[in-house]
Design a protein around this motif. Structure first.
Motif, PDB file in Angstrom:
ATOM      1  N   SER A 162       0.821  -1.209   0.000  1.00  0.00           N
ATOM      2  CA  SER A 162       0.000   0.000   0.000  1.00  0.00           C
ATOM      3  C   SER A 162       0.858   1.264   0.000  1.00  0.00           C
ATOM      4  O   SER A 162       0.438   2.308  -0.515  1.00  0.00           O
ATOM      5  CB  SER A 162      -0.936  -0.001   1.216  1.00  0.00           C
ATOM      6  OG  SER A 162      -0.189  -0.061   2.424  1.00  0.00           O
ATOM      7  N   ALA A 172       1.498   2.175  -3.571  1.00  0.00           N
ATOM      8  CA  ALA A 172       0.314   2.813  -4.152  1.00  0.00           C
ATOM      9  C   ALA A 172       0.210   4.265  -3.700  1.00  0.00           C
ATOM     10  O   ALA A 172      -0.078   5.166  -4.503  1.00  0.00           O
ATOM     11  CB  ALA A 172      -0.942   2.033  -3.767  1.00  0.00           C
ATOM     12  N   ASP A 173       0.456   4.504  -2.416  1.00  0.00           N
ATOM     13  CA  ASP A 173       0.390   5.878  -1.892  1.00  0.00           C
ATOM     14  C   ASP A 173       1.466   6.763  -2.516  1.00  0.00           C
ATOM     15  O   ASP A 173       1.231   7.942  -2.808  1.00  0.00           O
ATOM     16  CB  ASP A 173       0.556   5.870  -0.371  1.00  0.00           C
ATOM     17  CG  ASP A 173      -0.616   5.240   0.348  1.00  0.00           C
ATOM     18  OD1 ASP A 173      -1.697   5.114  -0.274  1.00  0.00           O
ATOM     19  OD2 ASP A 173      -0.460   4.871   1.524  1.00  0.00           O
ATOM     20  N   ARG A 204       0.322   7.615  -6.021  1.00  0.00           N
ATOM     21  CA  ARG A 204      -0.891   8.445  -5.951  1.00  0.00           C
ATOM     22  C   ARG A 204      -0.543   9.892  -5.617  1.00  0.00           C
ATOM     23  O   ARG A 204      -1.116  10.828  -6.198  1.00  0.00           O
ATOM     24  CB  ARG A 204      -1.846   7.873  -4.905  1.00  0.00           C
ATOM     25  CG  ARG A 204      -3.138   8.684  -4.768  1.00  0.00           C
ATOM     26  CD  ARG A 204      -3.985   8.201  -3.596  1.00  0.00           C
ATOM     27  NE  ARG A 204      -5.203   8.985  -3.480  1.00  0.00           N
ATOM     28  CZ  ARG A 204      -6.432   8.520  -3.665  1.00  0.00           C
ATOM     29  NH1 ARG A 204      -6.602   7.247  -3.987  1.00  0.00           N
ATOM     30  NH2 ARG A 204      -7.469   9.300  -3.536  1.00  0.00           N
ATOM     31  N   GLU A 237      -1.486  -8.297  -7.929  1.00  0.00           N
ATOM     32  CA  GLU A 237      -2.561  -7.695  -7.127  1.00  0.00           C
ATOM     33  C   GLU A 237      -2.092  -6.368  -6.533  1.00  0.00           C
ATOM     34  O   GLU A 237      -2.853  -5.395  -6.459  1.00  0.00           O
ATOM     35  CB  GLU A 237      -2.987  -8.649  -6.021  1.00  0.00           C
ATOM     36  CG  GLU A 237      -3.806  -9.836  -6.506  1.00  0.00           C
ATOM     37  CD  GLU A 237      -4.114 -10.825  -5.383  1.00  0.00           C
ATOM     38  OE1 GLU A 237      -3.576 -10.639  -4.262  1.00  0.00           O
ATOM     39  OE2 GLU A 237      -4.874 -11.775  -5.626  1.00  0.00           O
ATOM     40  N   GLY A 238      -0.827  -6.325  -6.106  1.00  0.00           N
ATOM     41  CA  GLY A 238      -0.265  -5.080  -5.593  1.00  0.00           C
ATOM     42  C   GLY A 238      -0.240  -3.998  -6.659  1.00  0.00           C
ATOM     43  O   GLY A 238      -0.583  -2.833  -6.402  1.00  0.00           O
ATOM     44  N   LYS A 276      -2.222  -3.816  -9.227  1.00  0.00           N
ATOM     45  CA  LYS A 276      -3.601  -3.404  -9.491  1.00  0.00           C
ATOM     46  C   LYS A 276      -4.027  -2.314  -8.518  1.00  0.00           C
ATOM     47  O   LYS A 276      -4.703  -1.342  -8.907  1.00  0.00           O
ATOM     48  CB  LYS A 276      -4.523  -4.623  -9.385  1.00  0.00           C
ATOM     49  CG  LYS A 276      -6.016  -4.304  -9.535  1.00  0.00           C
ATOM     50  CD  LYS A 276      -6.346  -3.678 -10.881  1.00  0.00           C
ATOM     51  CE  LYS A 276      -7.841  -3.489 -11.028  1.00  0.00           C
ATOM     52  NZ  LYS A 276      -8.182  -2.668 -12.239  1.00  0.00           N
ATOM     53  N   ARG A 277      -3.621  -2.435  -7.264  1.00  0.00           N
ATOM     54  CA  ARG A 277      -3.939  -1.383  -6.280  1.00  0.00           C
ATOM     55  C   ARG A 277      -3.246  -0.076  -6.642  1.00  0.00           C
ATOM     56  O   ARG A 277      -3.806   1.009  -6.430  1.00  0.00           O
ATOM     57  CB  ARG A 277      -3.545  -1.847  -4.879  1.00  0.00           C
ATOM     58  CG  ARG A 277      -4.443  -2.953  -4.311  1.00  0.00           C
ATOM     59  CD  ARG A 277      -4.178  -3.203  -2.837  1.00  0.00           C
ATOM     60  NE  ARG A 277      -2.874  -3.830  -2.624  1.00  0.00           N
ATOM     61  CZ  ARG A 277      -2.671  -5.146  -2.620  1.00  0.00           C
ATOM     62  NH1 ARG A 277      -3.684  -5.976  -2.850  1.00  0.00           N
ATOM     63  NH2 ARG A 277      -1.472  -5.645  -2.403  1.00  0.00           N
ATOM     64  N   ASP A 287      -5.210   1.497  -9.593  1.00  0.00           N
ATOM     65  CA  ASP A 287      -6.481   2.054  -9.123  1.00  0.00           C
ATOM     66  C   ASP A 287      -6.265   3.345  -8.340  1.00  0.00           C
ATOM     67  O   ASP A 287      -7.030   4.312  -8.489  1.00  0.00           O
ATOM     68  CB  ASP A 287      -7.213   1.030  -8.258  1.00  0.00           C
ATOM     69  CG  ASP A 287      -7.733  -0.155  -9.061  1.00  0.00           C
ATOM     70  OD1 ASP A 287      -7.764  -0.061 -10.307  1.00  0.00           O
ATOM     71  OD2 ASP A 287      -8.095  -1.174  -8.436  1.00  0.00           O
ATOM     72  N   ALA A 288      -5.236   3.386  -7.516  1.00  0.00           N
ATOM     73  CA  ALA A 288      -4.963   4.583  -6.710  1.00  0.00           C
ATOM     74  C   ALA A 288      -4.642   5.781  -7.595  1.00  0.00           C
ATOM     75  O   ALA A 288      -5.095   6.906  -7.343  1.00  0.00           O
ATOM     76  CB  ALA A 288      -3.810   4.307  -5.740  1.00  0.00           C
ATOM     77  N   GLU A 322      -7.813   6.858  -9.584  1.00  0.00           N
ATOM     78  CA  GLU A 322      -8.820   7.507  -8.732  1.00  0.00           C
ATOM     79  C   GLU A 322      -8.623   9.015  -8.648  1.00  0.00           C
ATOM     80  O   GLU A 322      -9.582   9.762  -8.437  1.00  0.00           O
ATOM     81  CB  GLU A 322      -8.770   6.914  -7.323  1.00  0.00           C
ATOM     82  CG  GLU A 322      -9.452   5.558  -7.206  1.00  0.00           C
ATOM     83  CD  GLU A 322      -9.188   4.905  -5.860  1.00  0.00           C
ATOM     84  OE1 GLU A 322      -8.543   5.551  -4.999  1.00  0.00           O
ATOM     85  OE2 GLU A 322      -9.610   3.752  -5.675  1.00  0.00           O
TER      86      GLU A 322
END
Length: 346
Positions: A42, A45-46, A49, A87-88, A90-91, A94-95, A98
């Motif tokens: 995560s 992703a942050d 983002r 999967e990581g 993909k997050r 998406d982040a 968004e």
């Protein structure tokens, strides 16, 4: 950092095939080794983002390794294979989406542990397929394209360079034959993703082992080198230099991105100490950071359409809001790139 010139050119939209970018600023790929056992969490992703929500037009991820035994010897470099790692990613996608951002993974094989001569044709076919599989996964996950890492002495570049490729078969010999591995990778990726999915190729003249190396000594040689790569399916060339302002060949002010666009007609990304006054290796080789520097010259080149996009590395690494600060004229708020600043990241 002071700039007297309008930054409007940096904030014009641009399209790569059917992917629309809000501006010309690209986050350059920067290896961080923050993915334990190859799995981005995560925090990754942050990390991306924050850059997307602060005005970066296109993010190119750090190098992600393909599913091949030789692809990396660093356990915390992110994988682009395996259910958990994907999967990581993909997050991450998406982040970024968004907050309205665009993102592509840099797909990477770090290089032969011995010499590219040691790979059999069956080995090469397996590596090509691993690149294609990664490209397919990128499209499935919702990325906006891919970048293939063909620079700095890593695997694709090892085939390009005569000093690391002394093969005498179809993958070695003259300049055109040395592009064959790359063209097979590009073509396989194109088949995997279809005609409209953007493919970026990053290449460089310099190598990690030789800053003065040249794949092409003249514009004519560069044209010969680039032509088969274009034919194979490259949409954009990401032209890696240490300092974007340095001319690539005598007798012209054009840098590598400028010459590449002139010779191919393809969009190009320039990169190399953008917004800073020192090349990116100085922190690691000499312990030096870099102060913020004027970007007037960069903007002049962009306005002349010498290149189309501008990749920013260290300035964005240390300051997630660099793009918005540049846009809004908040130059006094820019964070300089120093070892202390780097230690406080993430």
């Amino acid at each position: 950092m002071n700039t007297s010139q309008s930054v409007q050119a940096l904030f014009k939209p641009f399209a790569i095939r059917n992917v629309n970018l809000t501006n010309r600023i690209v986050m350059a790929p920067m290896t961080r080794q923050f993915s334990p056992n190859g799995v981005p969490g995560s925090d990754v992703a942050d990390y991306y983002r924050r850059r997307a929500e602060n005005g970066v037009g296109l993010i190119v991820t750090e190098g992600t390794i393909i599913d091949h035994p030789d692809s990396s010897n660093q356990i915390n470099v992110p994988h682009f294979y395996g259910e958990t790692a994907l999967e990581g990613w993909k997050r991450v996608v998406d982040a970024v989406h968004e907050v309205g951002g665009r993102i592509i993974p840099q797909i990477w094989h770090m290089g032969a542990r011995g010499n590219v001569n040691e790979y059999s044709e069956a080995d090469i076919a397996a590596i090509v397929e691993a690149f294609a599989q990664a490209a397919s996964e990128a499209k499935r996950l919702g990325f906006d394209g891919i970048e293939l890492h063909g620079a700095h002495g890593y695997l694709i570049d090892q085939f390009f360079w005569e000093k690391t490729n002394s093969r005498t078969d179809q993958y070695g010999g003259d300049m055109i034959k040395r592009t064959r591995f790359a063209t097979e990778v590009i073509a396989a990726c194109r088949r995997a993703v279809g005609p409209e999915f953007p493919i970026v190729l990053r290449f460089s003249q310099w190598k990690s082992s030789s800053y003065t190396a040249k794949l092409a000594e003249t514009p004519a040689q560069l044209e010969r080198f680039l032509e088969p790569l274009v034919d194979a399916g490259v949409d954009v060339f990401h032209c890696s230099t240490r300092r974007f302002w340095e001319p690539e060949f005598e007798g012209s002010d054009l840098n590598l991105a400028g010459w590449t666009k002139k010779l191919t007609g393809k969009p190009t990304i320039t990169v190399g100490s953008v917004g800073l006054n020192g090349d990116f290796m100085s922190l690691f080789t000499e312990g030096k950071g870099a102060e913020n520097a004027k970007i007037d010259g960069l903007i002049e080149r962009l306005e002349r359409e010498e290149f189309d996009l501008v990749a920013v590395g260290r300035a964005l690494l240390v300051d997630p809001a660099w793009a918005n600060k540049i846009r809004d004229g908040r130059l006094e708020e820019l964070i300089p790139f120093t070892s202390e600043a780097v230690k406080s990241l993430y």
